[in-house]
Design a protein around this motif. Structure first.
Motif, PDB file in Angstrom:
ATOM      1  N   UNK A 214       0.812  -1.220   0.000  1.00  0.00           N
ATOM      2  CA  UNK A 214       0.000   0.000   0.000  1.00  0.00           C
ATOM      3  C   UNK A 214       0.844   1.268   0.000  1.00  0.00           C
ATOM      4  N   UNK A 215       1.979   1.243   0.705  1.00  0.00           N
ATOM      5  CA  UNK A 215       2.803   2.454   0.827  1.00  0.00           C
ATOM      6  C   UNK A 215       4.224   2.218   0.315  1.00  0.00           C
ATOM      7  N   UNK A 216       4.370   1.285  -0.635  1.00  0.00           N
ATOM      8  CA  UNK A 216       5.693   0.860  -1.074  1.00  0.00           C
ATOM      9  C   UNK A 216       6.513   1.914  -1.775  1.00  0.00           C
ATOM     10  N   UNK A 217       5.890   2.977  -2.259  1.00  0.00           N
ATOM     11  CA  UNK A 217       6.642   3.999  -2.987  1.00  0.00           C
ATOM     12  C   UNK A 217       7.050   5.162  -2.089  1.00  0.00           C
ATOM     13  N   UNK A 218       6.742   5.081  -0.814  1.00  0.00           N
ATOM     14  CA  UNK A 218       7.146   6.122   0.138  1.00  0.00           C
ATOM     15  C   UNK A 218       8.336   5.589   0.933  1.00  0.00           C
ATOM     16  N   UNK A 219       9.550   6.016   0.570  1.00  0.00           N
ATOM     17  CA  UNK A 219      10.759   5.472   1.186  1.00  0.00           C
ATOM     18  C   UNK A 219      10.820   5.778   2.679  1.00  0.00           C
ATOM     19  N   UNK A 220      10.383   6.967   3.066  1.00  0.00           N
ATOM     20  CA  UNK A 220      10.376   7.321   4.478  1.00  0.00           C
ATOM     21  C   UNK A 220       9.444   6.444   5.278  1.00  0.00           C
ATOM     22  N   UNK A 221       8.258   6.159   4.715  1.00  0.00           N
ATOM     23  CA  UNK A 221       7.287   5.311   5.407  1.00  0.00           C
ATOM     24  C   UNK A 221       7.814   3.887   5.552  1.00  0.00           C
ATOM     25  N   UNK A 222       8.512   3.383   4.526  1.00  0.00           N
ATOM     26  CA  UNK A 222       9.084   2.036   4.603  1.00  0.00           C
ATOM     27  C   UNK A 222      10.085   1.925   5.748  1.00  0.00           C
ATOM     28  N   UNK A 223      10.986   2.887   5.820  1.00  0.00           N
ATOM     29  CA  UNK A 223      12.011   2.844   6.870  1.00  0.00           C
ATOM     30  C   UNK A 223      11.371   2.984   8.249  1.00  0.00           C
ATOM     31  N   UNK A 224      10.407   3.884   8.379  1.00  0.00           N
ATOM     32  CA  UNK A 224       9.735   4.077   9.668  1.00  0.00           C
ATOM     33  C   UNK A 224       9.003   2.817  10.101  1.00  0.00           C
ATOM     34  N   UNK A 225       8.385   2.117   9.143  1.00  0.00           N
ATOM     35  CA  UNK A 225       7.680   0.881   9.469  1.00  0.00           C
ATOM     36  C   UNK A 225       8.649  -0.170   9.996  1.00  0.00           C
TER      37      UNK A 225
END
Length: 671
Positions: A214-225
């Motif tokens: 769902x949020x794979x293109x948001x690099x910041x969100x990936x790292x935060x997750x």
């Protein structure tokens, strides 16, 4: 503060951080100049600047916080580097080593402490400190490229077993000392530990896959997750009364299938951990050491000497025994010993708890700190020295499959990829580059992002030139963030397809990766007839990609061929590319051959090294019936440059792209 350099420790936050960063920069460089691992420099620097050294910094709550985060990151990255498939394959060996490196130190440690006059509970608890260990030298093994070798997989699996057992001993001894070792304790601990492990290994991958989809293109969100997962799982471990380091390790194991080994996300995690948080942990360990206590109390030297000798001997014996049992060479045995001898995290946790409830005295704490200091110096030195030999052996015995048969007549299986990636659509650029980066990094290759402008209809506008620069700058930034060699190329040519083919020859490309939007619009978009011409006239393989979801969510790669595509040379080329991609995506590989008759030629499984499933029926229907949401389909097409007017992709990809399943696919185009 026996050697205080300042009237009082530094308290200004900016100055504290300045001192820490100066140590992070200077200490490793100095110690590497004298041929000692930088890790040793960080520990000794912690001794020097700490409260028992020059007293420059106090080991206050800030240092404890940073050290704890660094320890959790260390165990988390150990889990990330642990392959569940490798762990299952080496489960027997890992269990053998884990039990040996637990039972031998427990026996020797208990006996030694009883001889020194300790009571049974105290002796058992100190022995559990000998049994546990911290993977302090893991960054050295990672730097040497030996993380996926059998000896590392066995050591990592054994570490999980021994630390769980050692921490269980701690919990049991503490409860026994307090008189609370009741049936209720066991009824809570064992079921909760089992449920926690299952929930982590089963639930985190599914939650992570949903989040990345769902949020794979948001690099910041990936790292935060990823970071949030680390600390949530670690905190829940504490709630069920086991150490958070076990939770951090399980978090790494559970989330590693979702993060390709050479992806930008993995590079960010390793960079932040290895250059910031883990060094903070090493410095904080050094700040615990009080050298003066070793000479202030004569018995302290005896206790410290016994603990150091037992700790080293009790870890060398199981490494040697397990290594000989499974026929490891001497360098692998020494790496097992080097990684398992360091005492820090679990040891500190156990001795701190024991001292707080008066189960051990100050002499034991002093001896423990001395043991930590010596083993933390021995561990990285041994790992660094013998790990180089393991790395050389692994490099000489392991062939790299990716570039086997890239072009006819090419036989160098270790040649690095030189990948040309035409970029034109910002919305699809990320997945194209992600795929190219994985393949390029697998062989230390080079990435060539390309954007071609055509002057066939008149002069190039300033807006078009600005868009070209923006696309190439974005591609270069993405490649640099993944630590990939990149050379962006902007070109003006009479036609886009000729521009791509000319650049491929000029930069000696061994692979071209192009994007394809799908059945409905591919003749109308940027790569319409351009794509056909590139595939027909390219002298190197062309990967035509269509991703309906982020490629890093791939769980299974399906290579499907028909009986008419039985050319051995072309199959081997496509298989080499597919295996390289599957390895980097941490996905499973399945080869399927759809045959139309009983007399159709079939693939010899020995040629692929992977089981080949043969199915009779119509190609498109059978392939669609096999595929699931997170699958990546790989097809092979052989083009003929003398057949104009026919799609270079053939009819099969077009038909599959029309299906409602929305299949992600790669078509390998070869002449």
């Amino acid at each position: 503060m026996p050697f205080a350099f300042l009237p009082s420790p530094i308290t200004d936050p900016v100055a504290i951080f300045l001192v820490m960063m100066a140590v992070l920069l200077v200490a490793p460089l100095l110690f590497e100049r004298i041929r000692l691992p930088g890790i040793v420099g960080l520990i000794i620097a912690g001794v020097i600047i700490g409260p028992y050294g020059l007293g420059i910094l106090e080991r206050d709550s800030t240092i404890v916080l940073l050290g704890t985060v660094g320890l959790l990151f260390l165990m988390f990255m150990a889990g990330l580097e642990t392959s569940m498939d490798d762990l299952k394959y080496n489960a027997k060996k890992a269990t053998t080593f884990g039990l040996a490196t637990f039972l031998i130190p427990m026996g020797l440690g208990t006996g030694a402490m009883l001889l020194l006059g300790y009571n049974l509970l105290s002796a058992i608890l100190v022995a559990s400190c000998f049994a546990s260990h911290t993977l302090l030298a893991l960054p050295i093994a990672s730097k040497q490229g030996i993380m996926r070798t059998p000896v590392l997989t066995i050591t990592l699996g054994g570490t999980l077993i021994v630390n769980i057992l050692a921490l269980l001993v701690l919990a049991v001894v503490v409860k026994a000392h307090q008189g609370n070792l009741t049936l209720g304790f066991w009824l809570f601990l064992l079921p909760s530990l089992s449920l926690y492990t299952f929930a982590t290994l089963w639930g985190v991958p599914r939650l992570g896959r949903w989040f990345f989809r769902r949020f794979g293109h948001d690099e910041g969100a990936e790292f935060s997750f990823v970071v949030a997962t680390l600390f949530v799982v670690s905190y829940v471990a504490r709630l069920i009364e086991i150490e958070p380091i076990i939770g951090a390790f399980l978090a790494g194991i559970s989330i590693t299938p979702l993060i390709p080994r050479l992806s930008p996300l993995m590079s960010r995690i390793q960079f932040i951990g290895n250059t910031l948080f883990v060094p903070f942990f090493l410095i904080s360990v050094g700040m615990l050491v009080n050298p003066a206590t070793l000479i202030q109390e004569p018995r302290s030297l005896l206790v410290s000497g016994v603990m150091v000798v037992v700790a080293i001997g009790a870890k060398l014996l199981p490494a040697w025994g397990t290594g000989k049992l499974f026929k490891f060479d001497s360098s692998s045995i020494m790496v097992m010993f080097g990684l398992s001898v360091a005492q820090a995290a679990s040891t500190l946790a156990a001795i701190t708890v024991a001292y707080s409830i008066k189960l051990v005295d100050q002499l034991t704490v002093n001896g423990t700190i001395a043991m930590i200091l010596v083993t933390c110096i021995v561990s990285p030195w041994v790992t660094d020295r013998w790990g180089q030999q393991v790395s050389q052996s692994a490099s000489s015995s392991t062939a790299q499959p990716p570039s086997s048969g890239l072009t006819e007549g090419q036989s160098d299986v270790t040649a690095p990829y030189r990948i040309l990636v035409p970029v034109a659509n910002p919305s699809t650029e990320d997945d194209l580059l992600f795929l190219a980066i994985l393949l390029a990094k697998s062989t230390d290759g080079t990435l060539f992002p390309l954007h071609v402008l055509t002057d066939r209809d008149g002069p190039i506008s300033a807006e078009a030139k600005a868009q070209q620069n923006q696309l190439l700058a974005t591609a270069e930034e993405i490649a640099h963030s993944a630590v990939t060699t990149v050379q962006p190329i902007g070109r003006v040519d009479g036609s886009i397809d000729r521009g791509i083919l000319r650049v491929a020859q000029e930069c000696s490309a061994t692979l071209i990766i192009c994007g394809w939007k799908g059945y409905a619009t591919y003749r109308e978009n940027f790569f319409g007839s351009v794509l056909d011409n590139v595939v027909r006239h390219s002298t190197v393989p062309v990967l035509i990609t269509r991703f309906t979801q982020s490629v890093q969510n791939t769980q299974r790669v399906v290579l499907a061929i028909s009986d008419a595509q039985h050319s051995v040379s072309h199959f081997q080329q496509a298989l080499a590319l597919t295996q390289a991609l599957t390895t980097e995506l941490k996905a499973s590989l399945e080869i399927v051959q759809i045959v139309s008759s009983n007399r159709a030629p079939t693939i010899d499984p020995s040629r692929s090294g992977v089981p080949v499933q043969q199915i009779r029926g119509k190609f498109i229907n059978k392939v669609l019936g096999l595929l699931k949401t997170d699958d990546l389909l790989v097809l092979i097409t052989r083009t003929n440059p003398n057949l104009p007017g026919v799609s270079a992709l053939g009819t099969v990809p077009d038909a599959i792209a029309r299906h409602p399943k929305q299949i992600s696919m790669i078509v390998v185009g070869m002449r």
